[in-house]
Design a protein around this motif. Structure first.
Motif, PDB file in Angstrom:
ATOM      1  N   ARG A 218     -17.265  26.759  17.131  1.00 23.81           N
ATOM      2  CA  ARG A 218     -18.670  26.410  16.908  1.00 23.81           C
ATOM      3  C   ARG A 218     -19.539  27.058  17.978  1.00 23.81           C
ATOM      4  O   ARG A 218     -19.191  27.081  19.152  1.00 23.81           O
ATOM      5  N   HIS A 219     -20.700  27.570  17.550  1.00 28.34           N
ATOM      6  CA  HIS A 219     -21.629  28.207  18.480  1.00 28.34           C
ATOM      7  C   HIS A 219     -22.914  27.389  18.541  1.00 28.34           C
ATOM      8  O   HIS A 219     -23.418  26.913  17.520  1.00 28.34           O
ATOM      9  N   GLY A 220     -23.443  27.246  19.734  1.00 31.69           N
ATOM     10  CA  GLY A 220     -24.673  26.481  19.898  1.00 31.69           C
ATOM     11  C   GLY A 220     -24.396  24.990  19.818  1.00 31.69           C
ATOM     12  O   GLY A 220     -23.281  24.533  19.570  1.00 31.69           O
ATOM     13  N   GLU A 221     -25.457  24.214  20.025  1.00 26.75           N
ATOM     14  CA  GLU A 221     -25.323  22.759  20.028  1.00 26.75           C
ATOM     15  C   GLU A 221     -25.243  22.237  18.597  1.00 26.75           C
ATOM     16  O   GLU A 221     -26.071  22.573  17.761  1.00 26.75           O
ATOM     17  N   GLN A 222     -24.221  21.425  18.340  1.00 23.67           N
ATOM     18  CA  GLN A 222     -23.995  20.883  17.008  1.00 23.67           C
ATOM     19  C   GLN A 222     -24.149  19.362  17.043  1.00 23.67           C
ATOM     20  O   GLN A 222     -23.848  18.717  18.058  1.00 23.67           O
ATOM     21  N   ILE A 223     -24.616  18.795  15.921  1.00 29.64           N
ATOM     22  CA  ILE A 223     -24.723  17.349  15.831  1.00 29.64           C
ATOM     23  C   ILE A 223     -24.071  16.878  14.537  1.00 29.64           C
ATOM     24  O   ILE A 223     -24.064  17.576  13.537  1.00 29.64           O
ATOM     25  N   ALA A 399     -26.298  22.491  12.996  1.00 32.51           N
ATOM     26  CA  ALA A 399     -26.887  22.939  14.256  1.00 32.51           C
ATOM     27  C   ALA A 399     -28.047  22.022  14.611  1.00 32.51           C
ATOM     28  O   ALA A 399     -28.714  21.456  13.739  1.00 32.51           O
ATOM     29  N   LYS A 400     -28.290  21.869  15.898  1.00 33.75           N
ATOM     30  CA  LYS A 400     -29.380  21.007  16.349  1.00 33.75           C
ATOM     31  C   LYS A 400     -30.708  21.481  15.767  1.00 33.75           C
ATOM     32  O   LYS A 400     -31.008  22.667  15.753  1.00 33.75           O
TER      33      LYS A 400
END
Length: 602
Positions: A218-223, A399-400
């Protein structure tokens, strides 16, 4: 033991209500996300409050779909079911959502006391060609469950599923500790972890296969978020300051979540004494200049209709969220449906004008409040956000979200308009009343009434003034109609058949059209996020296709058009019939859509 690698799979954990199946699902979900899985989750929630154990109404559980691609719906059929006893299994088999090769893990712990019932269900499985793997919870785990007052069996099943789906035991244990760590005493936590470990070991001994779906970095902030929670966060980001509601399934969690978080952002939650008071408070708040929202489900929408008409005539902004469930009347509170479209479109008496936005996933849920606030304040007409049980309660990793932090409606980002397939409103907008100030504005006295008025706000019953009021209110909707762009399209432009849907059917339609393309079936798809008004070019688009058919989670037949089909017929004068119009309470499945398309094209 064999390890089977699959691109996509779906499994279920089903137990009695109140025994923790959904909590086990939450833990599995968190662990799958940590592993980098694409996942979509649907809870199965009983409608009854505390139904008797070992009864058909007590069925409670979770459906989890894993894939090596981004999943947008709960999928087709189930590959594996873990059932706590024979009755919940028998009830679930009624839904006919299992693959022919579906494997069933059945806890035989209640067999001695219920031999005939177990025999009947096992015979049913044999008749259906389903493979049953019987098992019994080990003696140590049974003792621990008794010590915990009957709780903890869900952790044992969680261990079994963790082994089957090739999960790291320590990673799942960490998720258990994160979930219960602050709630349980250390000795109770230790017992729960033992139950989990014993379940893992039991599956090692009894189950001779494992299933693995490829992990993704996973890339970047995930929620990880569900639809109703996403809606609440969107309301906050859109600058809404008051929520007024009355508890009703499946909208209640919007109020619950806001009650925890709203005060930190300067918001107020008002639990009203009934649905009418709730919408009255929302209308009053917006009249005073404070952005407000009310949320409900079908029965509450019926009660709110008179105030909706009042807000229309008084030109007071109003945002109303309707999380649809199966109806009519009380219906099936914990089942999904899309049958409130006509109630939203035509519910209040007279020619009242409104805008209807639909949401199909958690991202839509977050940004729909932004667009709703923009439109209701710009046009001073009621704006509905139509969700449903499926969208409200299904979880997804995303993704956020980029934030807007709206203080006024001009803060709304361009990408929100693009998401809902429309442009900003730029033309001057006429109001029935020229005076539209908030109370307390010096020299800005404003009459508020449900009676017809002239442009100065004076009550007026003359025919020309009443006709003008209708024209002005409808012209507001026409502004939106002219601003709408082409709706979202799926697949190649085949000119053969166009499948149209709205709301939660989006993911299933998109996947079905992809399946059609893969199998050389000439079909295209369309999905509406803005359900009313509809775009001006729609008639020209429909004219390109030999057939236009709808997919709806609402009832329809050859003599009774389903709600969307009826609306599209009236707007385009094309003979539109439903491809699928079923009010079963269950989500529509992509493969069924493809099979229906193939039947129509034969």
């Amino acid at each position: 033991m064999s390890l089977e690698k699959r691109p996509v799979t779906r499994f279920e954990l089903i137990m009695d209500a109140g025994t923790g199946a959904q909590k086990a699902g939450d833990i599995l979900l968190g662990a799958f996300v940590a592993m980098g899985q694409y996942v979509f989750v649907e809870p199965m929630i009983p409608a009854e409050i505390s139904p008797p154990a070992r009864s058909r109404p007590a069925l409670s559980g979770v459906i989890i779909r894993l894939a090596d691609f981004d999943v947008t719906n709960i999928g087709n059929d189930t590959d594996l079911i873990l059932a706590a006893h024979e009755i919940v299994l028998d009830r679930r088999l009624d839904d006919n959502e299992f693959n022919p090769s579906c494997k069933i893990l059945l806890d035989m712990g209640d067999q001695e006391a219920n031999p005939d019932s177990y025999e009947m269900v096992l015979k049913r499985c044999t008749k259906l060609g389903l493979s049953v793997i019987p098992f019994s919870v080990d003696a140590e785990s049974q003792t621990i469950v008794k010590e915990l007052g009957g709780k903890g069996q869900n952790l044992h099943y969680l261990g079994m599923l963790s082994y089957i789906y090739n999960m790291d035991e320590d990673m799942v244990k960490a998720e258990i500790e994160k979930t219960f760590g602050k709630k349980l005493k250390p000795e109770i936590m230790a017992k729960n972890l033992t139950l989990y470990h014993n379940g893992y070991q039991l599956a090692k001994e009894k189950v001779f296969f494992r299933i693995e779906v490829k992990n993704h970095e996973r890339h970047g902030e995930q929620i990880l978020i569900d639809g109703n929670t996403s809606m609440t966060m969107g309301l906050i980001d859109a600058g809404i300051k008051l929520f007024s509601g009355y508890p009703i399934t499946p909208a209640s969690s919007i109020m619950h979540t806001l009650a925890k978080n709203f005060p930190a952002y300067g918001g107020v939650v008002h639990q009203a004494e009934d649905e009418i008071a709730a919408i009255g408070t929302a209308v009053g708040s917006y009249y005073a200049g404070m952005p407000a929202v009310t949320a409900t489900s079908g029965p509450g929408l019926s009660l709110k209709q008179e105030f909706i008409g009042f807000a229309t005539v008084a030109e007071i902004p109003l945002i109303l969220i309707d999380v649809q469930r199966s109806g009519p009347s009380t219906g099936m509170p914990t089942k999904t449906e899309q049958s409130d479209l006509l109630a939203a479109l035509c519910g209040s008496h007279g020619d009242y004008t409104k805008i209807i936005i639909s949401v199909s996933n958690v991202i839509d849920c977050f940004y729909a409040p932004h667009l709703a606030r923009y439109l209701t304040e710009k046009l001073r007409v009621p704006v509905f956000i139509l969700s449903d049980f499926q969208t409200a309660n299904s979880y997804k990793v995303v993704a956020k979200f980029p934030l807007a932090q709206m203080k006024n409606i001009e803060d709304i980002p361009d990408f929100v308009f693009e998401r809902f397939h429309m442009k900003r409103l730029t033309a001057p907008i006429e109001m029935v009343r020229t005076q539209q100030t908030s109370p307390g504005t010096e020299g800005g006295m404003r009459r508020i009434t449900g009676l017809n008025t002239d442009e100065n706000g004076k009550v007026n019953y003359f025919s020309d003034h009443h006709q003008r009021s209708h024209r002005v209110r409808n012209e507001k909707i026409h502004h939106v109609r002219r601003a709408l762009t082409t709706p979202e399209m799926f697949g190649k432009d085949t000119n053969e058949i166009l499948i149209v849907g709205w709301g939660s059917t989006r993911g299933a339609i998109e996947e079905a059209i992809a399946l059609c393309e893969k199998n050389n079936v000439p079909a295209s798809g369309m999905h509406f996020r803005m359900v009313y008004p509809l775009p001006l070019m729609l008639k020209d688009i429909f004219a390109k296709y030999k057939k236009v058919m709808t997919v709806e989670v609402a009832y329809g037949d050859m003599l009774k058009p389903s709600p969307l089909a009826l609306l599209l017929r009236s707007e385009t004068l094309k003979d539109i019939h439903p491809l699928i119009a079923e009010a079963t309470g269950r989500p529509v499945r992509p493969r069924i859509i493809m099979h229906k398309i193939q039947e129509v094209l034969k």
